[in-house]
Enzyme design. Structure first.
Site, PDB file in Angstrom:
ATOM      1  CE  LYS A  52      45.350   4.581 -17.197  1.00  5.91           C
ATOM      2  NZ  LYS A  52      44.688   3.307 -16.850  1.00  5.91           N
ATOM      3  N   PRO A  63      40.885   9.179  -7.885  1.00  5.76           N
ATOM      4  CG  PRO A  63      39.291   7.867  -7.732  1.00  5.76           C
ATOM      5  CD  PRO A  63      39.470   9.149  -8.357  1.00  5.76           C
ATOM      6  CB  ALA A  86      40.828   4.212  -9.250  1.00  7.49           C
ATOM      7  N   GLY A  87      43.040   2.541 -11.446  1.00  6.66           N
ATOM      8  CA  GLY A  87      43.225   2.159 -12.702  1.00  6.66           C
ATOM      9  C   GLY A  87      43.118   3.375 -13.673  1.00  6.66           C
ATOM     10  CG  LEU A  88      40.206   5.998 -12.596  1.00  2.99           C
ATOM     11  CD1 LEU A  88      39.505   6.768 -11.883  1.00  2.99           C
ATOM     12  CD2 LEU A  88      39.512   5.939 -14.064  1.00  2.99           C
ATOM     13  N   GLY A  89      45.098   6.100 -13.790  1.00  5.36           N
ATOM     14  CA  GLY A  89      46.264   6.838 -14.101  1.00  5.36           C
ATOM     15  C   GLY A  89      46.615   8.096 -13.518  1.00  5.36           C
ATOM     16  N   GLY A  90      46.039   8.259 -12.323  1.00  5.89           N
ATOM     17  CA  GLY A  90      46.280   9.571 -11.760  1.00  5.89           C
ATOM     18  C   GLY A  90      47.548   9.884 -11.388  1.00  5.89           C
ATOM     19  N   GLY A  91      48.390   9.022 -10.686  1.00  6.20           N
ATOM     20  CA  GLY A  91      49.684   9.144 -10.236  1.00  6.20           C
ATOM     21  C   GLY A  91      50.598   9.469 -11.524  1.00  6.20           C
ATOM     22  CB  SER A  92      50.775   7.741 -14.852  1.00  4.33           C
ATOM     23  OG  SER A  92      50.920   6.448 -14.360  1.00  4.33           O
ATOM     24  CG  ASP A 129      49.794   3.564 -17.526  1.00  2.00           C
ATOM     25  OD1 ASP A 129      50.144   2.874 -18.349  1.00  2.00           O
ATOM     26  OD2 ASP A 129      48.978   3.357 -16.718  1.00  2.00           O
TER      27      ASP A 129
HETATM   28  O1  C5P Z   1      55.506   1.171 -14.681  1.00  2.00           O
HETATM   29  P1  C5P Z   1      54.886   1.048 -13.386  1.00  2.00           P
HETATM   30  O2  C5P Z   1      55.670   1.701 -12.224  1.00  2.00           O
HETATM   31  O3  C5P Z   1      53.407   1.850 -13.663  1.00  2.00           O
HETATM   32  O4  C5P Z   1      54.426  -0.341 -13.247  1.00  2.00           O
HETATM   33  C1  C5P Z   1      53.949  -0.751 -11.727  1.00  2.00           C
HETATM   34  C2  C5P Z   1      54.059  -2.406 -11.891  1.00  2.00           C
HETATM   35  O5  C5P Z   1      52.858  -2.855 -12.740  1.00  2.00           O
HETATM   36  C3  C5P Z   1      55.077  -2.806 -12.261  1.00  2.00           C
HETATM   37  O6  C5P Z   1      56.172  -2.923 -11.319  1.00  2.00           O
HETATM   38  C4  C5P Z   1      54.832  -4.219 -12.981  1.00  2.00           C
HETATM   39  O7  C5P Z   1      54.444  -5.275 -11.928  1.00  2.00           O
HETATM   40  C5  C5P Z   1      53.260  -3.839 -13.436  1.00  2.00           C
HETATM   41  N1  C5P Z   1      53.399  -3.865 -14.940  1.00  2.00           N
HETATM   42  C6  C5P Z   1      53.565  -4.667 -15.725  1.00  2.00           C
HETATM   43  N2  C5P Z   1      53.694  -4.704 -17.216  1.00  2.00           N
HETATM   44  C7  C5P Z   1      53.395  -3.285 -17.537  1.00  2.00           C
HETATM   45  C8  C5P Z   1      52.932  -2.317 -16.954  1.00  2.00           C
HETATM   46  C9  C5P Z   1      53.169  -2.481 -15.448  1.00  2.00           C
HETATM   47  O8  C5P Z   1      53.902  -5.809 -15.543  1.00  2.00           O
HETATM   48  N3  C5P Z   1      53.200  -3.086 -19.020  1.00  2.00           N
END
Ligand code: C5P
Length: 298
Positions: free
Chosen positions: A14, A97, A100-106, A136
């Site tokens: 994404k 990758p 990267a902020g591309l949400g691959g793991g999610s 995500d």
């Molecule tokens: O939910 P996820 O495990 O992807 O989030 C990773 C980390 O990013 C969280 O532990 C938190 O520090 C931060 N986060 C946040 N607010 C969000 C999403 C993520 O603070 N809405």
């Protein structure tokens, strides 16, 4: 539910067309308003049911090991909710990758629970399981163009998906999401109005490039201050013809939008010489749970 069943499924990346943070919550997460958009860059997963326990076999780009891998955590959560003894192998071909902020793991996590649902068909709420795995993950169950609120798990999907040509590039560094959120302060917070308006315009059928001035990402100035090479990449992308170039999620990837596929390819060519990881493709409407599933019985 038959042992030996295999399901192959694509897990798309994404980009965030808008991303505003409203404030920090008592639980440590942040409330945000974002427009998620799936693109055709994708990992490929094959989930086989059977054996004993959970196993990950990874190929392609490097991924976290063991329970740090969201596929395995997702499978664990699915089996527990289904009341079925964990027994699966996930083969992951990694192309998106990480950091990267591309949400691959999610996306991999969403694809894993969708694949298991195809095989096992338990009476579980996939959206709720997804939200438990990560902020995500729920988006990737239906993909497309969606407004995310709350932690990102409260979703409104647009019937009219955004489309167009995109180049995604990443400098040789990864950024942890938790670290990026940690860099935010009250001066970063906004009401989310610009991003909500962008989503409305997309729902009305306005072309994304006609709303280019509404693409905002709260992380961009902060990440570019901490990692100047990200700002350099964004400038490089604009100089190479992008109509808009913006950080995706909390970075480190930057995406550019283009009126034509030729312009996107030319930009990618110009950037390739500078040593970035690069992808040229399109925004697409894609759902891990609805499409592209290949099933076989061994
Ligand atoms: O939910 P996820 O495990 O992807 O989030 C990773 C980390 O990013 C969280 O532990 C938190 O520090 C931060 N986060 C946040 N607010 C969000 C999403 C993520 O603070 N809405």
């Amino acid at each position: 539910m038959v042992s030996g069943q295999r399901v192959t499924i694509r897990a798309c990346a994404k980009i965030n067309l808008g991303l505003e943070v409203l404030g920090r919550r008592p639980d440590g997460y942040h409330d945000l308003v974002t427009v998620f958009q799936t693109v055709d860059l994708a990992d490929e997963l094959t989930v086989s049911f059977g054996g004993k326990g959970l196993r990950l076999v990874a190929a392609g780009l490097e991924v976290p090991d063991g329970r740090d891998n969201l596929c395995l955590r997702a499978a664990e959560i699915y089996f527990e909710a289904a009341g079925v003894e964990p027994a699966a192998t996930v083969e992951l071909l990694k192309r998106i990758p990480i950091g990267a902020g591309l949400g691959g793991g999610s996306s991999d996590a969403a694809a894993t629970i969708c694949a298991l649902q195809w095989i096992i068909g338990a009476d579980v709420n996939l959206q709720a399981l997804a939200a438990e795995i990560g902020s995500d993950v729920a988006f990737f169950i239906n993909g497309g163009t969606a407004l995310g609120e709350g932690r990102g798990e409260r979703l409104s999907t647009s019937a009219r998906a955004a489309s167009g040509n995109v180049v995604i590039a990443k400098p040789d560094l990864g950024i942890s999401t938790a670290e990026a959120y940690g860099l935010l302060g009250p001066e970063s917070y906004s009401a989310g109005a610009v991003t909500r308006r962008l989503f409305e315009r997309l729902q009305e059928g306005t072309r994304l490039l006609d709303s280019a001035d509404m693409l905002v990402n709260v992380f961009q100035p902060i990440v570019e201050t901490r990692y100047p090479e990200v700002g350099v990449l964004r400038e490089d992308m604009l100089a190479a013809g992008a109509a808009v170039a913006m950080l995706s999620g909390s970075g480190s990837a930057v995406f550019g939008l283009f009126a034509t596929a030729d312009q996107a390819r030319d930009c990618a060519e110009a950037l390739r010489d500078k040593g970035y990881w690069i992808y040229v493709g399109e925004m697409i409407k894609y759902s891990s749970c609805a499409s592209d599933v290949h099933r076989e019985q061994r």
